[in-house]
Scaffold this motif. Structure first.
Motif, PDB file in Angstrom:
ATOM      1  N   LEU A  98       0.805  -1.221   0.000  1.00  0.00           N
ATOM      2  CA  LEU A  98       0.000   0.000   0.000  1.00  0.00           C
ATOM      3  C   LEU A  98       0.843   1.279   0.000  1.00  0.00           C
ATOM      4  CD1 LEU A  98      -2.957  -1.049   2.335  1.00  0.00           C
ATOM      5  CD2 LEU A  98      -2.842  -1.051  -0.153  1.00  0.00           C
ATOM      6  N   PRO A  99       1.713   1.480   0.982  1.00  0.00           N
ATOM      7  CA  PRO A  99       2.459   2.755   0.956  1.00  0.00           C
ATOM      8  C   PRO A  99       3.440   2.856  -0.206  1.00  0.00           C
ATOM      9  CG  PRO A  99       3.268   1.344   2.727  1.00  0.00           C
ATOM     10  CD  PRO A  99       2.046   0.692   2.185  1.00  0.00           C
ATOM     11  N   PHE A 100       4.153   1.768  -0.489  1.00  0.00           N
ATOM     12  CA  PHE A 100       5.149   1.828  -1.561  1.00  0.00           C
ATOM     13  C   PHE A 100       4.493   1.842  -2.937  1.00  0.00           C
ATOM     14  CE2 PHE A 100       7.718   0.176   1.963  1.00  0.00           C
ATOM     15  CZ  PHE A 100       8.783   1.066   1.907  1.00  0.00           C
ATOM     16  N   GLY A 101       3.308   1.232  -3.070  1.00  0.00           N
ATOM     17  CA  GLY A 101       2.602   1.314  -4.342  1.00  0.00           C
ATOM     18  C   GLY A 101       2.146   2.719  -4.652  1.00  0.00           C
ATOM     19  N   VAL A 102       1.615   3.418  -3.638  1.00  0.00           N
ATOM     20  CA  VAL A 102       1.214   4.810  -3.823  1.00  0.00           C
ATOM     21  C   VAL A 102       2.440   5.676  -4.105  1.00  0.00           C
ATOM     22  CG1 VAL A 102       0.160   6.804  -2.709  1.00  0.00           C
ATOM     23  CG2 VAL A 102      -0.845   4.529  -2.399  1.00  0.00           C
ATOM     24  N   LEU A 103       3.533   5.422  -3.378  1.00  0.00           N
ATOM     25  CA  LEU A 103       4.762   6.190  -3.603  1.00  0.00           C
ATOM     26  C   LEU A 103       5.277   6.001  -5.027  1.00  0.00           C
ATOM     27  CD1 LEU A 103       7.216   7.844  -2.509  1.00  0.00           C
ATOM     28  CD2 LEU A 103       8.240   5.644  -1.878  1.00  0.00           C
TER      29      LEU A 103
END
Length: 316
Positions: free
Chosen positions: A114-119
């Protein structure tokens, strides 16, 4: 919504019935004989015939299947043909390892994706975003066994932070020791599956960033990131929920392999051992439980997606 849930529930029951028939039929096609395993290599034909009669293997296959399904409907998965112990009780005992391993792996996969995909989507033209995207592509192609061995070398052998194999004999009576035993296997599954899910999150985020409502929010004074976080994440969540059922199946398959690699006494390791011993009653019970778990999670994912997506409700 109720009608949709009942329809999906009927499909779930039908899927379990079809899966039970396929599992039962496939296992009878495989070579090997449990009677030979019990009697030994030097057994006489008379001894083998007696064991087959005792186990009910001389009856027609349709009768054996009917007895098995009837037992399942009554909450009985049968008894091991080798030890005579109830299959359900052994599954519950092994589930104390497999279920926490699956949950921990799933949480780690989400924390990675989730966080790295958005990043990776928001900063796709910058070095850190490109690095995350390339790293996810590489990790998604890594075999889970190789990833596990590399993590063992780093965290168990070199640093000595985590145990390389095994599970406490007392089980969860010592929660800290049990958690430490599962952390490295869960990292192995979670990082690889998280890398796969990360690509879906990145694609869904890029699609959300191109929506009119996100551009309108940005035109009213919000930054692109603020507009995405406030208005685009629900759309991203819907897309991610759609693939979670597939990810759960990948985690379950990974657990079968990882339990062997890390010598964990879970359902996956028991399944491999029972298959080698031709304990058909246990194997078919284990496969049905694993298949049922994946189908139930897929059913829940469909309900959640239906509840979150107003477009489907409006179409109905």
């Amino acid at each position: 919504m109720i009608r949709y849930a009942l329809t999906r529930l009927a499909l779930l029951v039908l899927g379990l019935f079809v899966a039970s028939a396929l599992i039962f039929t496939t296992l009878r096609i495989l070579p090997g004989d449990v009677a030979q395993v019990i009697a030994g290599v030097n057994s006489t034909p008379e001894a083998l015939a007696g064991i087959r009669e005792q186990l009910g293997l001389d009856r027609p296959l349709f009768t054996q299947y009917g007895d098995w399904v009837g037992g399942i409907l009554g909450g009985d998965l049968g008894r091991s043909q080798l030890t005579g112990t109830p299959v359900a009780s052994e599954l519950l005992q092994k589930a104390e390892v497999t279920v926490p391993l699956g949950i921990l792996s799933f949480v780690i996969a989400l924390l990675v994706a989730l966080p790295f995909g958005v990043l990776a989507a928001v900063r796709r033209h910058r070095p850190d975003g490109v690095f995350v995207s390339v790293g996810a592509q590489a990790l998604a192609a890594v075999p889970v066994v190789w990833a596990g061995m590399m993590l063992v070398v780093v965290f168990a052998v070199t640093l000595g932070w985590l145990p390389a194999q095994g599970f406490p004999r007392g089980g969860w009576s010592d929660p800290a020791a049990a958690f430490r035993a599962l952390l490295l296997p869960a990292l192995t599954i979670g990082v690889v599956e998280g890398a796969v899910l990360l690509r879906f999150v990145r694609s869904a985020t890029l699609q959300a960033m191109g929506q009119d409502f996100v551009r309108t929010a940005a035109a009213k004074g919000l930054t692109r990131t603020q507009a995405l976080l406030r208005h685009g994440l629900p759309s991203v969540g819907l897309s991610v929920v759609t693939v979670l059922g597939v990810q759960v199946a990948g985690i379950m398959v990974g657990a079968v392999v990882i339990e062997q690699l890390f010598s964990l006494p879970g359902i996956g390791r028991m399944l491999v051992e029972d298959t080698g011993n031709r304990d058909l009653v246990k194997v078919q019970g284990e496969l049905l439980v694993l298949t049922g778990l994946v189908l139930v999670i897929g059913f829940l994912v469909d309900l959640v997606h239906r509840a979150l997506d107003p477009r489907q409700r409006e179409a109905e």
